[in-house]
Design an enzyme around this catalytic site. Sequence first.
Site, PDB file in Angstrom:
ATOM      1  N   GLU A  49       0.891  -1.162   0.000  1.00 24.53           N
ATOM      2  CA  GLU A  49       0.000   0.000   0.000  1.00 24.53           C
ATOM      3  C   GLU A  49       0.929   1.213   0.000  1.00 24.53           C
ATOM      4  O   GLU A  49       1.775   1.351   0.890  1.00 24.53           O
ATOM      5  CB  GLU A  49      -0.861  -0.052   1.265  1.00 24.53           C
ATOM      6  CG  GLU A  49      -2.049   0.849   1.262  1.00 24.53           C
ATOM      7  CD  GLU A  49      -3.099   0.485   0.217  1.00 24.53           C
ATOM      8  OE1 GLU A  49      -3.900   1.364  -0.086  1.00 24.53           O
ATOM      9  OE2 GLU A  49      -3.115  -0.650  -0.309  1.00 24.53           O
ATOM     10  N   ASP A  60      -4.076  11.471   7.957  1.00 22.71           N
ATOM     11  CA  ASP A  60      -2.839  10.955   8.527  1.00 22.71           C
ATOM     12  C   ASP A  60      -2.379  11.723   9.749  1.00 22.71           C
ATOM     13  O   ASP A  60      -2.507  12.942   9.824  1.00 22.71           O
ATOM     14  CB  ASP A  60      -1.738  10.960   7.463  1.00 22.71           C
ATOM     15  CG  ASP A  60      -2.007   9.918   6.393  1.00 22.71           C
ATOM     16  OD1 ASP A  60      -2.204   8.757   6.782  1.00 22.71           O
ATOM     17  OD2 ASP A  60      -2.047  10.255   5.208  1.00 22.71           O
TER      18      ASP A  60
END
Length: 268
Positions: A49, A60
């Site tokens: 990924e 994030d």
Amino acid sequence: MERYDLCFKRLAEKQEGAFVPFVTLGDPTPELSLQIIDALVAGGADALELGIPFSDPLADGPTIQNANLRAFAAGVTPEHCFDMLAAIRQKYPDMPIGLLMYANLVFSNGIDSFYARCQQVGVDSVLVADVPVEESAPFRQAAMRHNVAPIFICPPNAGDDLLREISSHGRGYTYLLSRAGVTGSETRASLPLKHLVDKLREYHAAPALQGFGISEASQVQQAISAGAAGAISGSAVVRIIEKHLNDPALMLSELTAFAASLKAATRS
């Protein structure tokens, strides 16, 4: 797209789950980034990924934000990332490769041309983190046109309608969120999510990979015993990169060891 099906089938035959690491392409430099991917594959990664550096990664936490900043500092552009993806695909012809990214990067040259480029370099899936399934039609239609699996996030509080929609539109795998919030191994994955996995299976969704806060072997075991097909670990991987920026050889050996320990947890 078919690489995911083959990967999950092969793992099921061996009674293993998938271990999928996440890293940002170009972190800390393009050259070392490719070596990092080799180290993770050497440790037993079943799929990759990968992130394309982005200036405002909303989903994030600080660890992956810093990875983005390091890649930017090394001058990495989306075009460099596609060159790297082509090189990774050439080296690992059978490994599923997914992108985890943000809508602005998809829009920048037009949605269709983005997915066409993905197909050209051998990307199997794209998860657009800031596009929920109900707004995803132009993305998933372009993805399917170019044989790229559209990946959707299943949050821990997903209701029945959302689960049906994710199951109907997703391909490749389903990204099962351990908890709400941003990525990061600072906050532990909350378990169990068995009821969601059962529902997704009932609605014939693509296999679930659990991500967010996966940093140790026991969490991988728990995810798989709850019925997930595997686990994705990002921040814990990126923290190893950050910790050993001044000693690449140690960084690479630690990454291989970390991957091996999480991969081993998919077997028990």
